[in-house]
Motif scaffolding. Structure first.
Motif, PDB file in Angstrom:
ATOM      1  N   SER A  10      58.991  -1.668  80.835  1.00 24.85           N
ATOM      2  CA  SER A  10      58.830  -2.719  79.907  1.00 24.85           C
ATOM      3  C   SER A  10      58.528  -2.530  78.519  1.00 24.85           C
ATOM      4  O   SER A  10      58.909  -3.098  77.606  1.00 24.85           O
ATOM      5  CB  SER A  10      58.316  -3.979  80.366  1.00 24.85           C
ATOM      6  N   ARG A  11      57.836  -1.455  78.412  1.00 27.52           N
ATOM      7  CA  ARG A  11      57.218  -0.906  77.066  1.00 27.52           C
ATOM      8  C   ARG A  11      58.233   0.078  76.386  1.00 27.52           C
ATOM      9  O   ARG A  11      57.829   0.292  75.094  1.00 27.52           O
ATOM     10  CB  ARG A  11      55.971  -0.209  77.164  1.00 27.52           C
ATOM     11  N   LYS A  12      59.458   0.258  76.825  1.00 32.49           N
ATOM     12  CA  LYS A  12      60.534   1.003  76.492  1.00 32.49           C
ATOM     13  C   LYS A  12      59.688   2.488  75.700  1.00 32.49           C
ATOM     14  O   LYS A  12      60.156   2.815  74.682  1.00 32.49           O
ATOM     15  CB  LYS A  12      61.036   0.458  75.169  1.00 32.49           C
ATOM     16  N   PRO A  13      59.298   3.230  76.830  1.00 30.02           N
ATOM     17  CA  PRO A  13      58.417   4.629  76.388  1.00 30.02           C
ATOM     18  C   PRO A  13      59.594   5.624  76.263  1.00 30.02           C
ATOM     19  O   PRO A  13      60.577   5.581  76.910  1.00 30.02           O
ATOM     20  CB  PRO A  13      57.637   5.025  77.480  1.00 30.02           C
ATOM     21  N   PHE A  14      59.335   6.738  75.326  1.00 26.34           N
ATOM     22  CA  PHE A  14      60.102   7.926  75.447  1.00 26.34           C
ATOM     23  C   PHE A  14      59.279   9.082  75.650  1.00 26.34           C
ATOM     24  O   PHE A  14      58.137   9.193  75.425  1.00 26.34           O
ATOM     25  CB  PHE A  14      60.480   8.129  73.916  1.00 26.34           C
ATOM     26  N   ALA A  15      59.890  10.193  76.312  1.00 25.45           N
ATOM     27  CA  ALA A  15      59.297  11.509  76.604  1.00 25.45           C
ATOM     28  C   ALA A  15      59.933  12.317  75.445  1.00 25.45           C
ATOM     29  O   ALA A  15      61.030  12.623  75.498  1.00 25.45           O
ATOM     30  CB  ALA A  15      59.698  11.802  77.931  1.00 25.45           C
ATOM     31  N   ILE A  16      59.122  13.110  74.716  1.00 25.64           N
ATOM     32  CA  ILE A  16      59.410  13.670  73.574  1.00 25.64           C
ATOM     33  C   ILE A  16      59.370  15.392  73.582  1.00 25.64           C
ATOM     34  O   ILE A  16      58.656  15.812  74.224  1.00 25.64           O
ATOM     35  CB  ILE A  16      58.865  13.245  72.190  1.00 25.64           C
ATOM     36  N   ASP A  17      60.487  15.869  73.323  1.00 24.95           N
ATOM     37  CA  ASP A  17      60.448  17.350  73.073  1.00 24.95           C
ATOM     38  C   ASP A  17      59.597  17.783  71.942  1.00 24.95           C
ATOM     39  O   ASP A  17      60.348  17.689  70.745  1.00 24.95           O
ATOM     40  CB  ASP A  17      61.785  18.065  73.144  1.00 24.95           C
ATOM     41  N   LEU A  18      58.338  18.084  72.083  1.00 26.74           N
ATOM     42  CA  LEU A  18      57.479  18.179  70.699  1.00 26.74           C
ATOM     43  C   LEU A  18      58.006  19.377  69.967  1.00 26.74           C
ATOM     44  O   LEU A  18      58.019  19.283  68.683  1.00 26.74           O
ATOM     45  CB  LEU A  18      56.028  18.563  71.151  1.00 26.74           C
ATOM     46  N   SER A  19      58.794  20.309  70.452  1.00 26.76           N
ATOM     47  CA  SER A  19      59.311  21.591  69.772  1.00 26.76           C
ATOM     48  C   SER A  19      60.426  21.028  68.706  1.00 26.76           C
ATOM     49  O   SER A  19      60.806  21.723  67.860  1.00 26.76           O
ATOM     50  CB  SER A  19      59.817  22.675  70.532  1.00 26.76           C
ATOM     51  N   THR A  20      60.879  19.783  68.958  1.00 26.59           N
ATOM     52  CA  THR A  20      61.874  19.312  68.057  1.00 26.59           C
ATOM     53  C   THR A  20      61.574  18.160  66.984  1.00 26.59           C
ATOM     54  O   THR A  20      62.513  17.686  66.063  1.00 26.59           O
ATOM     55  CB  THR A  20      63.053  18.638  68.907  1.00 26.59           C
ATOM     56  N   VAL A  21      59.959  18.073  67.211  1.00 24.11           N
ATOM     57  CA  VAL A  21      59.915  16.999  65.972  1.00 24.11           C
ATOM     58  C   VAL A  21      59.791  17.623  64.576  1.00 24.11           C
ATOM     59  O   VAL A  21      59.239  18.435  64.309  1.00 24.11           O
ATOM     60  CB  VAL A  21      58.386  16.467  66.387  1.00 24.11           C
ATOM     61  N   THR A  22      60.760  17.107  63.608  1.00 25.63           N
ATOM     62  CA  THR A  22      60.652  17.656  62.539  1.00 25.63           C
ATOM     63  C   THR A  22      60.631  16.609  61.279  1.00 25.63           C
ATOM     64  O   THR A  22      61.044  15.475  61.646  1.00 25.63           O
ATOM     65  CB  THR A  22      62.136  18.511  62.321  1.00 25.63           C
ATOM     66  N   GLY A  23      60.630  16.833  60.072  1.00 23.57           N
ATOM     67  CA  GLY A  23      60.642  15.735  59.329  1.00 23.57           C
ATOM     68  C   GLY A  23      60.185  16.268  57.916  1.00 23.57           C
ATOM     69  O   GLY A  23      59.888  17.607  57.586  1.00 23.57           O
ATOM     70  N   GLU A  24      60.360  15.549  56.896  1.00 22.23           N
ATOM     71  CA  GLU A  24      59.859  15.950  55.762  1.00 22.23           C
ATOM     72  C   GLU A  24      59.009  14.440  54.954  1.00 22.23           C
ATOM     73  O   GLU A  24      59.307  13.303  55.467  1.00 22.23           O
ATOM     74  CB  GLU A  24      60.910  16.216  54.500  1.00 22.23           C
ATOM     75  N   GLN A  25      58.433  14.701  53.883  1.00 21.61           N
ATOM     76  CA  GLN A  25      57.682  13.696  53.337  1.00 21.61           C
ATOM     77  C   GLN A  25      57.645  13.950  51.746  1.00 21.61           C
ATOM     78  O   GLN A  25      57.832  14.984  51.420  1.00 21.61           O
ATOM     79  CB  GLN A  25      56.296  13.602  53.933  1.00 21.61           C
ATOM     80  N   GLN A  26      57.307  12.808  51.057  1.00 27.02           N
ATOM     81  CA  GLN A  26      57.266  12.907  49.855  1.00 27.02           C
ATOM     82  C   GLN A  26      56.264  11.864  49.332  1.00 27.02           C
ATOM     83  O   GLN A  26      56.231  10.786  49.913  1.00 27.02           O
ATOM     84  CB  GLN A  26      58.540  12.660  49.056  1.00 27.02           C
ATOM     85  N   PRO A  27      55.683  12.121  48.034  1.00 31.40           N
ATOM     86  CA  PRO A  27      54.616  11.005  47.599  1.00 31.40           C
ATOM     87  C   PRO A  27      55.453   9.823  47.069  1.00 31.40           C
ATOM     88  O   PRO A  27      56.486   9.887  46.687  1.00 31.40           O
ATOM     89  CB  PRO A  27      53.930  11.984  46.480  1.00 31.40           C
ATOM     90  N   ARG A  28      54.608   8.801  47.275  1.00 30.37           N
ATOM     91  CA  ARG A  28      55.219   7.658  46.698  1.00 30.37           C
ATOM     92  C   ARG A  28      53.934   6.674  46.299  1.00 30.37           C
ATOM     93  O   ARG A  28      53.333   5.982  46.817  1.00 30.37           O
ATOM     94  CB  ARG A  28      55.781   6.702  48.080  1.00 30.37           C
ATOM     95  N   GLY A  29      53.705   7.291  44.929  1.00 30.65           N
ATOM     96  CA  GLY A  29      52.416   6.449  44.353  1.00 30.65           C
ATOM     97  C   GLY A  29      51.236   6.781  45.017  1.00 30.65           C
ATOM     98  O   GLY A  29      50.950   8.341  45.089  1.00 30.65           O
ATOM     99  N   ASP A  30      50.383   6.110  45.416  1.00 31.00           N
ATOM    100  CA  ASP A  30      49.285   6.524  46.463  1.00 31.00           C
ATOM    101  C   ASP A  30      49.446   6.642  47.652  1.00 31.00           C
ATOM    102  O   ASP A  30      48.536   7.093  48.556  1.00 31.00           O
ATOM    103  CB  ASP A  30      48.312   5.696  46.058  1.00 31.00           C
ATOM    104  N   LEU A  31      50.746   6.432  48.138  1.00 28.32           N
ATOM    105  CA  LEU A  31      51.273   6.504  49.737  1.00 28.32           C
ATOM    106  C   LEU A  31      52.151   7.693  49.809  1.00 28.32           C
ATOM    107  O   LEU A  31      52.442   8.281  48.723  1.00 28.32           O
ATOM    108  CB  LEU A  31      51.856   5.314  50.133  1.00 28.32           C
ATOM    109  N   HIS A  32      52.543   7.705  50.981  1.00 27.13           N
ATOM    110  CA  HIS A  32      53.498   8.702  51.238  1.00 27.13           C
ATOM    111  C   HIS A  32      54.467   8.368  51.998  1.00 27.13           C
ATOM    112  O   HIS A  32      54.715   7.395  53.168  1.00 27.13           O
ATOM    113  CB  HIS A  32      52.940   9.960  51.966  1.00 27.13           C
ATOM    114  N   ALA A  33      55.815   8.860  51.923  1.00 26.25           N
ATOM    115  CA  ALA A  33      56.966   8.398  52.626  1.00 26.25           C
ATOM    116  C   ALA A  33      57.503   9.469  53.649  1.00 26.25           C
ATOM    117  O   ALA A  33      57.136  10.828  53.395  1.00 26.25           O
ATOM    118  CB  ALA A  33      58.389   8.131  51.631  1.00 26.25           C
ATOM    119  N   PHE A  34      57.764   9.297  54.754  1.00 21.39           N
ATOM    120  CA  PHE A  34      58.029  10.395  55.851  1.00 21.39           C
ATOM    121  C   PHE A  34      59.496  10.044  56.579  1.00 21.39           C
ATOM    122  O   PHE A  34      59.785   8.865  56.903  1.00 21.39           O
ATOM    123  CB  PHE A  34      57.093  10.410  56.897  1.00 21.39           C
TER     124      PHE A  34
END
Length: 134
Positions: A10-34
């Motif tokens: 009922s919580r709709k969980p996921f099992a994740i392949d940790l080796s595939t977690v990727t992304g990029e981030q950039q500053p957004r003023g005092d915060l960050h976008a990912f």
């Protein structure tokens, strides 16, 4: 995301392949976008039938208070990420029918994961970390 110690469909969980977690981030003023992705598997139930699913998760947040360590999948996953759209399913198996890719090689790859996954419900498949939910 939140990592649960026990499985509740009922919580709709996921099992994740940790080796595939990727992304990029950039500053957004005092915060960050990912913005990133991860390969995942999950169970869902419809009309009383449990289905094993394989696909990808979109991971993002536009207003993170701190930069994430992009080398640490747990740091990314434990951030307050937006998951309103859930997983993008690429293949699904309900024990009788397969839905997904039409290429035989991809279909075989999916079923090699989905068949034992459904047979061992609700265990976390080998090579995955779970249970994660948004």
């Amino acid at each position: 995301m939140i990592r649960d110690n026990r499985f509740l469909i009922s919580r709709k969980p996921f099992a994740i392949d940790l080796s595939t977690v990727t992304g990029e981030q950039q500053p957004r003023g005092d915060l960050h976008a990912f913005s990133g992705t991860a390969n995942a598997v999950w169970y869902r139930r419809k009309d009383g039938v449990t289905r094993a699913c394989i696909g990808t998760l979109g991971l993002w947040d536009h207003y993170l208070p701190r930069p994430l360590n992009l080398e640490d999948p747990h740091d990314i996953l434990t951030a307050d990420l937006d998951g309103r759209y859930g997983g993008k399913c690429h293949g699904r198996w309900d024990g009788e029918r397969y839905w997904g890719a039409q290429e035989p090689a991809v279909m075989e790859q999916h079923l090699a994961v989905l068949r034992p996954m459904l047979a061992n419900y609700p265990e976390i498949p080998d090579g995955h970390d779970g249970w994660w939910r948004f």
